[in-house]
Design a protein around this motif. Structure first.
Motif, PDB file in Angstrom:
ATOM      1  N   ARG A  26      45.821  -7.589 -55.517  1.00  0.00           N
ATOM      2  CA  ARG A  26      46.491  -6.690 -56.472  1.00  0.00           C
ATOM      3  C   ARG A  26      46.198  -7.148 -57.898  1.00  0.00           C
ATOM      4  O   ARG A  26      45.839  -6.330 -58.748  1.00  0.00           O
ATOM      5  CB  ARG A  26      48.005  -6.688 -56.223  1.00  0.00           C
ATOM      6  CG  ARG A  26      48.435  -5.979 -54.967  1.00  0.00           C
ATOM      7  CD  ARG A  26      49.948  -6.010 -54.829  1.00  0.00           C
ATOM      8  NE  ARG A  26      50.404  -5.119 -53.766  1.00  0.00           N
ATOM      9  CZ  ARG A  26      51.684  -4.943 -53.441  1.00  0.00           C
ATOM     10  NH1 ARG A  26      52.630  -5.600 -54.119  1.00  0.00           N
ATOM     11  NH2 ARG A  26      52.034  -4.126 -52.477  1.00  0.00           N
ATOM     12  N   PHE A  27      46.409  -8.428 -58.153  1.00  0.00           N
ATOM     13  CA  PHE A  27      45.993  -9.029 -59.417  1.00  0.00           C
ATOM     14  C   PHE A  27      44.658  -9.726 -59.211  1.00  0.00           C
ATOM     15  O   PHE A  27      44.383 -10.267 -58.136  1.00  0.00           O
ATOM     16  CB  PHE A  27      47.017 -10.054 -59.914  1.00  0.00           C
ATOM     17  CG  PHE A  27      48.331  -9.488 -60.356  1.00  0.00           C
ATOM     18  CD1 PHE A  27      48.401  -8.305 -61.079  1.00  0.00           C
ATOM     19  CD2 PHE A  27      49.519 -10.149 -60.065  1.00  0.00           C
ATOM     20  CE1 PHE A  27      49.617  -7.784 -61.489  1.00  0.00           C
ATOM     21  CE2 PHE A  27      50.737  -9.648 -60.477  1.00  0.00           C
ATOM     22  CZ  PHE A  27      50.786  -8.450 -61.192  1.00  0.00           C
ATOM     23  N   ASP A  28      43.847  -9.717 -60.254  1.00  0.00           N
ATOM     24  CA  ASP A  28      42.548 -10.399 -60.192  1.00  0.00           C
ATOM     25  C   ASP A  28      42.640 -11.830 -60.706  1.00  0.00           C
ATOM     26  O   ASP A  28      41.745 -12.637 -60.442  1.00  0.00           O
ATOM     27  CB  ASP A  28      41.523  -9.615 -61.010  1.00  0.00           C
ATOM     28  CG  ASP A  28      41.390  -8.185 -60.517  1.00  0.00           C
ATOM     29  OD1 ASP A  28      40.980  -8.005 -59.365  1.00  0.00           O
ATOM     30  OD2 ASP A  28      41.726  -7.257 -61.283  1.00  0.00           O
ATOM     31  N   GLY A  29      43.701 -12.141 -61.431  1.00  0.00           N
ATOM     32  CA  GLY A  29      43.881 -13.493 -61.940  1.00  0.00           C
ATOM     33  C   GLY A  29      45.305 -13.696 -62.406  1.00  0.00           C
ATOM     34  O   GLY A  29      46.091 -12.746 -62.527  1.00  0.00           O
TER      35      GLY A  29
ATOM     36  N   GLY B 147      40.225 -17.476 -53.033  1.00  0.00           N
ATOM     37  CA  GLY B 147      40.252 -17.632 -54.483  1.00  0.00           C
ATOM     38  C   GLY B 147      40.212 -19.079 -54.921  1.00  0.00           C
ATOM     39  O   GLY B 147      40.112 -19.999 -54.103  1.00  0.00           O
ATOM     40  N   PHE B 148      40.288 -19.274 -56.225  1.00  0.00           N
ATOM     41  CA  PHE B 148      40.233 -20.604 -56.818  1.00  0.00           C
ATOM     42  C   PHE B 148      41.476 -20.835 -57.664  1.00  0.00           C
ATOM     43  O   PHE B 148      41.952 -19.915 -58.345  1.00  0.00           O
ATOM     44  CB  PHE B 148      38.985 -20.749 -57.694  1.00  0.00           C
ATOM     45  CG  PHE B 148      37.710 -20.805 -56.908  1.00  0.00           C
ATOM     46  CD1 PHE B 148      37.135 -22.025 -56.570  1.00  0.00           C
ATOM     47  CD2 PHE B 148      37.094 -19.639 -56.487  1.00  0.00           C
ATOM     48  CE1 PHE B 148      35.972 -22.085 -55.840  1.00  0.00           C
ATOM     49  CE2 PHE B 148      35.924 -19.680 -55.749  1.00  0.00           C
ATOM     50  CZ  PHE B 148      35.359 -20.908 -55.422  1.00  0.00           C
ATOM     51  N   VAL B 149      41.975 -22.072 -57.630  1.00  0.00           N
ATOM     52  CA  VAL B 149      43.134 -22.460 -58.433  1.00  0.00           C
ATOM     53  C   VAL B 149      42.809 -23.765 -59.132  1.00  0.00           C
ATOM     54  O   VAL B 149      42.303 -24.702 -58.516  1.00  0.00           O
ATOM     55  CB  VAL B 149      44.403 -22.642 -57.572  1.00  0.00           C
ATOM     56  CG1 VAL B 149      45.612 -22.900 -58.468  1.00  0.00           C
ATOM     57  CG2 VAL B 149      44.646 -21.431 -56.684  1.00  0.00           C
TER      58      VAL B 149
ATOM     59  N   ALA C 247      42.359 -17.197 -59.693  1.00  0.00           N
ATOM     60  CA  ALA C 247      41.557 -15.966 -59.751  1.00  0.00           C
ATOM     61  C   ALA C 247      40.590 -15.947 -58.582  1.00  0.00           C
ATOM     62  O   ALA C 247      40.444 -16.928 -57.839  1.00  0.00           O
ATOM     63  CB  ALA C 247      40.796 -15.881 -61.073  1.00  0.00           C
ATOM     64  N   ASN C 248      39.905 -14.819 -58.426  1.00  0.00           N
ATOM     65  CA  ASN C 248      38.856 -14.764 -57.417  1.00  0.00           C
ATOM     66  C   ASN C 248      37.635 -15.553 -57.903  1.00  0.00           C
ATOM     67  O   ASN C 248      37.580 -16.007 -59.046  1.00  0.00           O
ATOM     68  CB  ASN C 248      38.502 -13.313 -57.071  1.00  0.00           C
ATOM     69  CG  ASN C 248      37.841 -12.555 -58.220  1.00  0.00           C
ATOM     70  OD1 ASN C 248      37.112 -13.122 -59.028  1.00  0.00           O
ATOM     71  ND2 ASN C 248      38.095 -11.263 -58.300  1.00  0.00           N
ATOM     72  N   ASP C 249      36.659 -15.708 -57.009  1.00  0.00           N
ATOM     73  CA  ASP C 249      35.525 -16.567 -57.351  1.00  0.00           C
ATOM     74  C   ASP C 249      34.667 -15.996 -58.462  1.00  0.00           C
ATOM     75  O   ASP C 249      34.010 -16.745 -59.191  1.00  0.00           O
ATOM     76  CB  ASP C 249      34.671 -16.849 -56.107  1.00  0.00           C
ATOM     77  CG  ASP C 249      34.173 -15.583 -55.428  1.00  0.00           C
ATOM     78  OD1 ASP C 249      34.662 -14.495 -55.780  1.00  0.00           O
ATOM     79  OD2 ASP C 249      33.313 -15.685 -54.539  1.00  0.00           O
ATOM     80  N   GLY C 250      34.668 -14.681 -58.617  1.00  0.00           N
ATOM     81  CA  GLY C 250      33.840 -14.072 -59.649  1.00  0.00           C
ATOM     82  C   GLY C 250      34.445 -14.110 -61.037  1.00  0.00           C
ATOM     83  O   GLY C 250      33.734 -13.927 -62.038  1.00  0.00           O
ATOM     84  N   LEU C 251      35.737 -14.344 -61.119  1.00  0.00           N
ATOM     85  CA  LEU C 251      36.423 -14.271 -62.411  1.00  0.00           C
ATOM     86  C   LEU C 251      37.007 -15.593 -62.879  1.00  0.00           C
ATOM     87  O   LEU C 251      37.285 -15.755 -64.070  1.00  0.00           O
ATOM     88  CB  LEU C 251      37.557 -13.230 -62.349  1.00  0.00           C
ATOM     89  CG  LEU C 251      37.121 -11.770 -62.283  1.00  0.00           C
ATOM     90  CD1 LEU C 251      38.320 -10.865 -62.015  1.00  0.00           C
ATOM     91  CD2 LEU C 251      36.432 -11.352 -63.574  1.00  0.00           C
TER      92      LEU C 251
END
Length: 272
Positions: free
Chosen positions: A209-212, A235-237, A255-259
């Motif tokens: 839902r959220f990208d970051g 995702g990454f934290v 966020a996800n890996d792309g962002l």
């Protein structure tokens, strides 16, 4: 679907039992006794009842485990045993103002094999009592909403990204720092939201839902389960320097890996 383990069932049962009482209290929120525990920081009987319910349930299911709880603090368990990290009501201000967006967060953390401190968060549950949604994750077994697998979003352009944050408020956080970050990220993304419950913000990142999401000045009980949800959803934290630890609370960027790297670049640039 991954079979739900006994550990997750214990956590969900405790959250649901406390959540049922929170739903009833929410319906009569104007009658709750509320007291201050700090500037713009409130504790209600609902917090304390929910925490006690969760404590009793988890202690019965796993005798000897320790606790880290928002209201009761640290309760040491038997040496070498795991511990629970519990937020009985994340989003207290929402709750007390009649806004139906709050959650219970429970995580399980194991001690380090060498006995020096705490290691992996191995399981986490974020339960939203009003919508009756259980977000859960176990290390290496993925993140889930009930029986549906969760994946972070696939968006890779900042211009398409919807990002969540927590805004500093009276007596809490560094508003000047937050303003710099907001000023750097805001013009680059599709939108920024502030919903007031970090555990649900992280669950929503895991759900796509959220990208970051970024925030600072939180506590371990706000983010322990959410950090695991994001990671198990792909995702990454990290903290604001890009370092990764089991639990991020003083600084968290998810966020996800792309962002993640793009948001981190903006954030780090704002704080130079």
């Amino acid at each position: 679907m991954a079979a739900i383990s006994g550990l997750i069932r214990v956590m969900e049962r405790a959250a649901r039992k406390a959540g049922g009482r929170l739903r009833r209290d929410f319906g009569e929120v104007e009658h709750l006794q509320v007291s201050r525990k700090g500037p713009a920081d409130f504790v209600s009987k609902a917090d304390m009842r929910a925490e006690r319910t969760i404590y009793d349930e988890l202690l019965s299911a796993r005798p000897g485990w320790g606790f880290v709880m928002e209201e009761a603090g640290v309760i040491e368990g038997d040496p070498g045993m795991p511990r629970w990290i519990v937020d009985p009501l994340d989003g207290t201000s929402n709750f007390l103002h009649g806004i139906p967006h709050f959650a219970i967060s429970i995580a399980a953390q194991e001690p380090r094999p060498d006995g020096k401190g705490w290691g992996d968060v191995v399981a986490g549950v974020v339960y939203q009592p009003i919508t009756d949604q259980t977000f859960w994750a176990e290390k290496s077994r993925g993140a889930w909403l009930h029986d549906a697998r969760l994946r972070v979003s696939s968006r890779s352009r900042l211009a398409d990204a919807l990002v969540a944050t927590g805004v500093p408020f009276f007596g809490h956080g560094d508003f000047a720092e937050w303003s710099k970050i907001f000023g750097a990220i805001g013009p680059e993304v599709a939108g920024i939201r502030r919903f007031g419950a970090a555990s649900l913000d992280l669950a929503y990142v895991a759900q796509g839902r959220f990208d970051g999401f970024w925030e600072s000045g939180l506590s371990d009980w706000d983010t322990a389960a959410g950090c695991l949800l994001v990671r198990e959803a792909g995702g990454f934290v990290s903290d604001f320097r890009g370092r990764s630890e089991q639990i991020h609370s003083a600084q968290v960027l998810a966020a996800n890996d792309g962002l993640h790297s793009k948001l981190h670049k903006l954030l780090a640039g704002a704080l130079r």
